[in-house]
Motif scaffolding. Sequence first.
Motif, PDB file in Angstrom:
ATOM      1  N   LYS A  32       5.608  11.114  17.097  1.00 22.00           N
ATOM      2  CA  LYS A  32       6.486  10.314  17.953  1.00 22.00           C
ATOM      3  C   LYS A  32       5.905   8.919  18.186  1.00 22.00           C
ATOM      4  CE  LYS A  32       8.675  14.172  20.324  1.00 22.00           C
ATOM      5  NZ  LYS A  32       8.815  14.911  21.570  1.00 22.00           N
ATOM      6  N   ALA A  33       4.597   8.837  18.400  1.00 18.78           N
ATOM      7  CA  ALA A  33       3.944   7.551  18.635  1.00 18.78           C
ATOM      8  C   ALA A  33       4.027   6.669  17.381  1.00 18.78           C
ATOM      9  CB  ALA A  33       2.494   7.755  19.042  1.00 18.78           C
ATOM     10  N   MET A  34       3.809   7.252  16.213  1.00 14.01           N
ATOM     11  CA  MET A  34       3.887   6.483  14.969  1.00 14.01           C
ATOM     12  C   MET A  34       5.305   6.001  14.706  1.00 14.01           C
ATOM     13  SD  MET A  34       1.313   8.707  12.552  1.00 14.01           S
ATOM     14  CE  MET A  34       1.799   7.866  11.066  1.00 14.01           C
ATOM     15  N   THR A  35       6.280   6.853  14.980  1.00 13.81           N
ATOM     16  CA  THR A  35       7.682   6.471  14.783  1.00 13.81           C
ATOM     17  C   THR A  35       8.058   5.339  15.721  1.00 13.81           C
ATOM     18  OG1 THR A  35       8.248   8.711  14.065  1.00 13.81           O
ATOM     19  CG2 THR A  35      10.061   7.329  14.822  1.00 13.81           C
ATOM     20  N   ALA A  36       7.626   5.416  16.964  1.00 12.00           N
ATOM     21  CA  ALA A  36       7.927   4.364  17.939  1.00 12.00           C
ATOM     22  C   ALA A  36       7.254   3.047  17.550  1.00 12.00           C
ATOM     23  CB  ALA A  36       7.473   4.797  19.334  1.00 12.00           C
ATOM     24  N   ALA A  37       6.019   3.114  17.077  1.00 12.01           N
ATOM     25  CA  ALA A  37       5.296   1.900  16.689  1.00 12.01           C
ATOM     26  C   ALA A  37       5.942   1.235  15.474  1.00 12.01           C
ATOM     27  CB  ALA A  37       3.838   2.226  16.393  1.00 12.01           C
ATOM     28  N   ALA A  38       6.446   2.026  14.559  1.00  9.95           N
ATOM     29  CA  ALA A  38       7.048   1.482  13.337  1.00  9.95           C
ATOM     30  C   ALA A  38       8.461   0.968  13.558  1.00  9.95           C
ATOM     31  CB  ALA A  38       7.049   2.546  12.241  1.00  9.95           C
ATOM     32  N   ALA A  39       9.091   1.386  14.631  1.00 10.69           N
ATOM     33  CA  ALA A  39      10.500   1.034  14.865  1.00 10.69           C
ATOM     34  C   ALA A  39      10.715  -0.472  14.958  1.00 10.69           C
ATOM     35  CB  ALA A  39      11.006   1.714  16.129  1.00 10.69           C
ATOM     36  N   GLY A  40       9.791  -1.209  15.509  1.00 10.30           N
ATOM     37  CA  GLY A  40       9.979  -2.636  15.679  1.00 10.30           C
ATOM     38  C   GLY A  40       9.300  -3.478  14.607  1.00 10.30           C
ATOM     39  N   SER A  41       8.699  -2.833  13.612  1.00 10.93           N
ATOM     40  CA  SER A  41       7.964  -3.606  12.612  1.00 10.93           C
ATOM     41  C   SER A  41       8.886  -4.181  11.542  1.00 10.93           C
ATOM     42  CB  SER A  41       6.880  -2.737  11.964  1.00 10.93           C
ATOM     43  OG  SER A  41       7.472  -1.680  11.248  1.00 10.93           O
ATOM     44  N   THR A  42       8.460  -5.289  10.994  1.00 13.75           N
ATOM     45  CA  THR A  42       9.191  -5.943   9.917  1.00 13.75           C
ATOM     46  C   THR A  42       8.663  -5.419   8.595  1.00 13.75           C
ATOM     47  OG1 THR A  42       9.436  -7.930  11.253  1.00 13.75           O
ATOM     48  CG2 THR A  42       9.755  -8.167   8.886  1.00 13.75           C
ATOM     49  N   ARG A  43       9.552  -5.039   7.721  1.00 10.98           N
ATOM     50  CA  ARG A  43       9.163  -4.509   6.414  1.00 10.98           C
ATOM     51  C   ARG A  43       8.928  -5.660   5.435  1.00 10.98           C
ATOM     52  NH1 ARG A  43       8.878  -0.705   9.559  1.00 10.98           N
ATOM     53  NH2 ARG A  43      10.063   1.199   9.387  1.00 10.98           N
ATOM     54  N   SER A  44       7.831  -5.584   4.701  1.00 14.49           N
ATOM     55  CA  SER A  44       7.513  -6.592   3.695  1.00 14.49           C
ATOM     56  C   SER A  44       8.193  -6.237   2.379  1.00 14.49           C
ATOM     57  CB  SER A  44       6.001  -6.662   3.465  1.00 14.49           C
ATOM     58  OG  SER A  44       5.331  -7.026   4.642  1.00 14.49           O
ATOM     59  N   ASN A  45       8.565  -7.266   1.635  1.00 18.41           N
ATOM     60  CA  ASN A  45       9.130  -7.075   0.312  1.00 18.41           C
ATOM     61  C   ASN A  45       7.961  -7.008  -0.671  1.00 18.41           C
ATOM     62  OD1 ASN A  45      10.106  -7.580  -2.323  1.00 18.41           O
ATOM     63  ND2 ASN A  45      11.908  -8.600  -1.490  1.00 18.41           N
ATOM     64  N   PRO A  46       7.785  -5.878  -1.390  1.00 20.89           N
ATOM     65  CA  PRO A  46       6.637  -5.751  -2.301  1.00 20.89           C
ATOM     66  C   PRO A  46       6.561  -6.869  -3.340  1.00 20.89           C
ATOM     67  CG  PRO A  46       7.727  -3.635  -2.033  1.00 20.89           C
ATOM     68  CD  PRO A  46       8.593  -4.662  -1.354  1.00 20.89           C
ATOM     69  N   ALA A  47       7.691  -7.345  -3.828  1.00 22.22           N
ATOM     70  CA  ALA A  47       7.680  -8.422  -4.831  1.00 22.22           C
ATOM     71  C   ALA A  47       7.114  -9.711  -4.245  1.00 22.22           C
ATOM     72  CB  ALA A  47       9.085  -8.654  -5.365  1.00 22.22           C
ATOM     73  N   HIS A  48       7.464 -10.019  -3.007  1.00 16.69           N
ATOM     74  CA  HIS A  48       6.957 -11.235  -2.371  1.00 16.69           C
ATOM     75  C   HIS A  48       5.463 -11.125  -2.097  1.00 16.69           C
ATOM     76  CE1 HIS A  48      11.243 -12.088  -0.695  1.00 16.69           C
ATOM     77  NE2 HIS A  48      11.144 -12.348  -1.975  1.00 16.69           N
ATOM     78  N   VAL A  49       5.043  -9.966  -1.636  1.00 13.83           N
ATOM     79  CA  VAL A  49       3.626  -9.770  -1.332  1.00 13.83           C
ATOM     80  C   VAL A  49       2.803  -9.849  -2.613  1.00 13.83           C
ATOM     81  CG1 VAL A  49       1.907  -8.150  -0.425  1.00 13.83           C
ATOM     82  CG2 VAL A  49       4.094  -8.436   0.742  1.00 13.83           C
ATOM     83  N   GLY A  50       3.292  -9.219  -3.672  1.00 16.61           N
ATOM     84  CA  GLY A  50       2.578  -9.260  -4.949  1.00 16.61           C
ATOM     85  C   GLY A  50       2.419 -10.678  -5.459  1.00 16.61           C
ATOM     86  N   ALA A  51       3.475 -11.469  -5.366  1.00 17.28           N
ATOM     87  CA  ALA A  51       3.415 -12.865  -5.806  1.00 17.28           C
ATOM     88  C   ALA A  51       2.396 -13.652  -4.985  1.00 17.28           C
ATOM     89  CB  ALA A  51       4.798 -13.509  -5.709  1.00 17.28           C
ATOM     90  N   ALA A  52       2.365 -13.423  -3.693  1.00 22.12           N
ATOM     91  CA  ALA A  52       1.410 -14.125  -2.823  1.00 22.12           C
ATOM     92  C   ALA A  52      -0.028 -13.729  -3.157  1.00 22.12           C
ATOM     93  CB  ALA A  52       1.722 -13.829  -1.357  1.00 22.12           C
ATOM     94  N   ILE A  53      -0.251 -12.463  -3.450  1.00 22.02           N
ATOM     95  CA  ILE A  53      -1.598 -12.009  -3.806  1.00 22.02           C
ATOM     96  C   ILE A  53      -2.042 -12.646  -5.121  1.00 22.02           C
ATOM     97  CG2 ILE A  53      -2.947  -9.986  -4.519  1.00 22.02           C
ATOM     98  CD1 ILE A  53      -1.372  -8.406  -2.374  1.00 22.02           C
ATOM     99  N   LEU A  54      -1.122 -12.758  -6.081  1.00 22.11           N
ATOM    100  CA  LEU A  54      -1.471 -13.407  -7.347  1.00 22.11           C
ATOM    101  C   LEU A  54      -1.815 -14.880  -7.151  1.00 22.11           C
ATOM    102  CD1 LEU A  54       1.101 -11.751  -9.762  1.00 22.11           C
ATOM    103  CD2 LEU A  54      -1.360 -11.308  -9.582  1.00 22.11           C
ATOM    104  N   VAL A  55      -1.109 -15.553  -6.244  1.00 25.38           N
ATOM    105  CA  VAL A  55      -1.440 -16.946  -5.931  1.00 25.38           C
ATOM    106  C   VAL A  55      -2.863 -17.026  -5.365  1.00 25.38           C
ATOM    107  CG1 VAL A  55      -0.901 -18.896  -4.418  1.00 25.38           C
ATOM    108  CG2 VAL A  55       0.926 -17.739  -5.654  1.00 25.38           C
ATOM    109  N   LEU A  56      -3.194 -16.118  -4.459  1.00 28.00           N
ATOM    110  CA  LEU A  56      -4.548 -16.086  -3.897  1.00 28.00           C
ATOM    111  C   LEU A  56      -5.589 -15.829  -4.972  1.00 28.00           C
ATOM    112  CD1 LEU A  56      -4.098 -14.047  -0.602  1.00 28.00           C
ATOM    113  CD2 LEU A  56      -4.827 -16.419  -0.797  1.00 28.00           C
TER     114      LEU A  56
END
Length: 63
Positions: A32-56
């Motif tokens: 229940k605590a994990m579900t509540a904590a995740a409810a307000g989180s923003t989901r990252s787009n894996p393609a965007h994150v991967g591109a940013a990591i490659l830039v780094l």
Amino acid sequence: MTLVEPGVYGTDRSGPSAVWAQGQPQYNPARKAMTAAAAGSTRSNPAHVGAAILVLADSDEPP
């Protein structure tokens, strides 16, 4: 050294492709605590994150 912590990805982990096991009642408070904590989180787009990591990775002087 650069540490990357991309967070939660927008995937189908709880959608129709998910396989669910029988829950154990002793873990209900944690679940229940994990579900509540995740409810307000923003989901990252894996393609965007991967591109940013490659830039780094290609940076001459990463942060």
